[in-house]
Design a protein around this motif. Structure first.
Motif, short mmCIF file in Angstrom:
data_model
loop_
_atom_site.label_atom_id
_atom_site.label_comp_id
_atom_site.label_asym_id
_atom_site.label_seq_id
_atom_site.Cartn_x
_atom_site.Cartn_y
_atom_site.Cartn_z
N SER A 111 71.15 32.06 34.91
CA SER A 111 71.20 31.22 36.52
C SER A 111 70.08 31.16 36.93
O SER A 111 69.48 32.20 37.35
CB SER A 111 72.81 31.00 37.12
OG SER A 111 72.44 32.55 37.13
N GLN A 112 69.77 30.31 37.77
CA GLN A 112 68.61 30.64 39.28
C GLN A 112 68.72 31.67 39.94
O GLN A 112 68.34 32.56 40.34
CB GLN A 112 68.50 29.56 40.01
CG GLN A 112 67.97 28.29 39.14
CD GLN A 112 67.59 27.33 40.08
OE1 GLN A 112 67.58 27.20 41.71
NE2 GLN A 112 67.60 25.53 39.14
N ILE A 113 70.38 31.54 39.95
CA ILE A 113 70.48 32.59 41.71
C ILE A 113 70.60 33.98 40.22
O ILE A 113 69.84 34.97 41.49
CB ILE A 113 71.73 32.75 41.85
CG1 ILE A 113 71.52 31.69 42.99
CG2 ILE A 113 72.44 33.35 42.70
CD1 ILE A 113 72.95 30.73 43.03
N ALA A 114 70.95 34.59 39.58
CA ALA A 114 71.68 35.50 38.90
C ALA A 114 69.63 36.23 39.02
O ALA A 114 69.20 37.49 38.71
CB ALA A 114 71.59 35.58 37.48
N LEU A 115 68.49 35.62 37.75
CA LEU A 115 67.78 35.77 38.21
C LEU A 115 66.86 36.15 38.97
O LEU A 115 65.71 37.42 38.85
CB LEU A 115 66.80 34.89 37.09
CG LEU A 115 67.38 34.47 35.62
CD1 LEU A 115 66.87 33.59 34.82
CD2 LEU A 115 66.70 35.30 34.26
N HIS A 116 67.04 35.12 40.20
CA HIS A 116 66.22 35.89 41.68
C HIS A 116 66.15 37.25 41.95
O HIS A 116 65.75 37.83 42.78
CB HIS A 116 67.00 34.73 42.42
CG HIS A 116 66.15 34.80 43.69
ND1 HIS A 116 64.42 35.00 44.10
CD2 HIS A 116 66.44 34.92 44.40
CE1 HIS A 116 64.07 35.05 45.15
NE2 HIS A 116 65.09 35.22 45.99
N THR A 117 68.20 37.44 41.83
CA THR A 117 68.30 38.24 42.47
C THR A 117 68.43 39.70 41.26
O THR A 117 67.99 41.03 42.03
CB THR A 117 70.34 38.49 42.23
OG1 THR A 117 70.69 37.01 43.00
CG2 THR A 117 70.89 39.50 42.86
N LEU A 118 67.88 39.32 40.18
CA LEU A 118 67.35 40.45 39.18
C LEU A 118 65.83 40.84 39.61
O LEU A 118 65.51 41.94 39.47
CB LEU A 118 67.00 39.64 38.15
CG LEU A 118 66.43 40.69 37.15
CD1 LEU A 118 66.69 42.15 36.88
CD2 LEU A 118 66.93 40.37 35.09
N ARG A 119 65.57 40.00 40.24
CA ARG A 119 63.72 39.61 40.59
C ARG A 119 63.54 40.95 41.53
O ARG A 119 63.30 41.74 41.73
CB ARG A 119 63.76 38.57 40.69
CG ARG A 119 61.97 38.77 41.77
CD ARG A 119 60.68 37.78 41.99
NE ARG A 119 59.88 37.39 42.00
CZ ARG A 119 59.79 37.35 43.56
NH1 ARG A 119 60.58 36.63 43.97
NH2 ARG A 119 58.52 37.31 44.07
N ILE A 120 64.96 40.35 42.22
CA ILE A 120 64.24 41.33 43.65
C ILE A 120 64.95 42.83 43.48
O ILE A 120 64.33 43.61 44.20
CB ILE A 120 65.46 40.84 44.54
CG1 ILE A 120 65.26 39.31 45.16
CG2 ILE A 120 65.77 42.04 45.94
CD1 ILE A 120 66.03 38.49 45.67
#
Length: 550
Positions: A209-218
């Motif tokens: 998901s968008q949120i999961a991938l963005h949080t992973l990037r952080i």
């Protein structure tokens, strides 16, 4: 001999941030804005890493000082990145533009990679500006936003306190130098960040998901920054892969933001245009997610490569203790005293436990005992950190500081929570089950905390003068009673226990009757006597003649 200017370290990046402020403030172009954000980010991430070991308030203040400027520049940079993506995905169709196209931008994308189905006819328009209609409309909106964000960024830059930043650039690098780059404590901190990011990776690979991938990037970004700032050897080996993984996920986020912005701005004139945009964005997004997955899943995963270079097994707990000691030394005005108290507390604990005077709940070989012993040791080491806020009420301040510190990797939350409460009762009011700090706990946990507090109070009293005069202690009569099975008339007898009201005798090497320390001990042994339901006598330790001769 010509010397090379230093291009690493906190001082370098803090001064670099001031230089980039001048460059960015000229016009807030894309490159100067990016460079200023990089410099600020390096300073803020170093502060974040140092805060885990050094409680100096200036770290938090420095990190906060650049936050508003960093965020304001981030909003501007987001707009500029979306404009760059539009040029990459939907370039103008002018042949003049294509034939004159050259330079570094070709590394990102070529005009031939633009969409074909979504382009509009050029009839009646300047052919040099012809591009996809939705792209042109969105670019117009983004240019207006860019102008607005530049005004906000300028206001944030004007409010940035450069004089204070220069003062920090002189003082904070000296504090950072107390822990050398490449130290095991930084490896432990990196392992904490790796563990957190690895959990985010597992979650993101399940749903993408968008949120999961963005949080992973952080999460990967935070791990990368620790290696980048504090682990030069590891960063040299990992930097290329870490940056590439972060960039892949960053581009996924950029595409998600671009699509959401296009929808919010209603730039699509028909369903076909919208579908063409969406298909292209999904295609580019899927490429990057798949490339990330190929490099981070399986036995040859980059995650395994990074993990192999970080602390393993029991070393994790040992380094966690080093980190806690570094943190405590910066707060405790006499940490050598706290270390002595911790050693004496463990000697008392082990002696009482061996004598089975605490019953079954704290017996050796049981995980509950291991946690209780660890909690006592941590509480003893940290019991005086509250003195950094003043002598009065320092036991309560110690509890608050321990609770707010968080749990280092390798330790349990139960250990830290219990240690905070035990430290709270090392002096001041005696612990009681009705006390507001204990009343919500289960009865067994209340009992454990009171017992550990009783040991800590006595151990603290044994070094009341902070002079290390009492060097070690042992439970004298209990050690004799439980030294092992005895034989009487050829039959093995179980070791006897202390009589119902028989005093527990603690032999202390260096103890002087009638001294100020002896008076403090006499007062502070009361809680342990209450817990054990028997008198406690502290006496001088007498060495055996054979031991002295040896």
């Amino acid at each position: 001999m010509k010397t090379t200017a230093k291009t690493t370290g906190l001082r370098y990046w803090m001064l670099r941030a001031l230089e980039e402020c001048d460059r960015a403030g000229a016009a807030f172009g894309a490159d100067p804005v990016h460079d200023l954000r990089v410099a600020l980010r390096r300073c803020r991430s170093m502060a974040d890493g140092m805060m885990a070991m050094d409680p100096e308030p200036d770290w938090k203040a420095m990190k906060k000082a650049g936050k508003r400027l960093f965020q304001s520049l981030g909003e501007l940079r987001d707009v500029q990145i979306m404009m760059e993506w539009i040029d990459r995905l939907h370039p103008a169709t002018s042949m003049a533009r294509v034939s004159s196209y050259s330079g570094p931008a070709e590394e990102k994308s070529s005009p031939a990679e633009g969409l074909q189905g979504g382009q509009v006819e050029a009839s009646g328009e300047d052919p040099q500006s012809t591009r996809d209609a939705a792209a042109e409309a969105l670019l117009g909106i983004l240019r207006q936003r860019e102008t607005e964000q530049k005004h906000l960024a300028r206001a944030a830059l004007e409010q940035f306190d450069r004089k204070q930043w220069r003062r920090w650039a002189k003082s904070l690098p000296h504090r950072a130098a107390r822990v050398r780059p490449g130290s095991t404590v930084f490896k432990h901190l990196a392992l904490e960040r790796w563990t957190a990011a690895r959990e985010l990776h597992t979650r993101a690979m399940r749903n993408r998901s968008q949120i999961a991938l963005h949080t992973l990037r952080i999460g990967i970004k935070r791990f990368r920054y620790i290696a980048e700032n504090f682990l030069p050897e590891e960063h040299k080996a990992w930097s290329k892969d870490l940056k590439h993984m972060q960039d892949l996920l960053g581009e996924v986020h950029d595409l998600d933001v671009l699509w959401a912005t296009a929808l919010a701005c209603r730039v699509f004139h028909d369903a076909e245009s919208r579908k063409t945009w969406h298909d292209r964005i999904l295609e580019e997004r899927a490429k990057r997610v798949e490339e990330y997955r190929e490099k981070t899943v399986g036995p040859d995963s980059l995650w395994n490569v990074w993990r192999a270079g970080l602390p393993q097994g029991k070393q994790i707990q040992q380094i966690a203790m080093q980190r806690m000691k570094l943190w405590a030394k910066a707060l405790d005005p006499d940490f050598a005293h706290s270390e002595r108290v911790a050693r004496l507390a463990l000697e008392l604990y082990d002696g009482l436990n061996k004598a089975r005077l605490f019953g079954p709940s704290l017996q050796n070989g049981n995980s509950r005992d291991d946690t209780a012993r660890s909690s006592l040791y941590v509480a003893a080491l940290l019991h005086d950190v509250g003195k950094s806020q003043g002598e009065k009420g320092h036991h309560k301040a110690s509890r608050d500081l321990i609770q707010s510190h968080g749990t280092p990797l390798g330790w349990s939350e139960e250990t830290m929570r219990r240690a905070a409460l035990v430290a709270r009762f090392h002096c001041g009011a005696l612990p009681a089950r009705s006390h507001k700090a204990l009343r919500d706990l289960l009865p067994d946990e209340q009992k454990t905390i009171v017992r550990l507090a009783a040991i800590l109070r006595l151990a603290n009293a044994l070094d009341a003068e902070h002079d290390g005069h009492i060097r070690r202690v042992e439970i004298e009569n209990a050690a004799l009673a439980h030294g092992g099975p005895r034989r009487t008339n050829g039959f093995v007898r179980k070791p006897s226990v202390l009589g119902k009201n028989e005093a527990l005798v603690i032999a202390a090497e260096g103890y002087v009757p009638g001294s100020a320390t002896a008076q403090t001990i006499a007062a502070e042994r009361y809680l342990l006597e209450t817990v054990l339901r028997r008198p406690v006598v502290v006496k001088s330790h007498i060495q055996h003649r054979s031991s002295a001769q040896a």
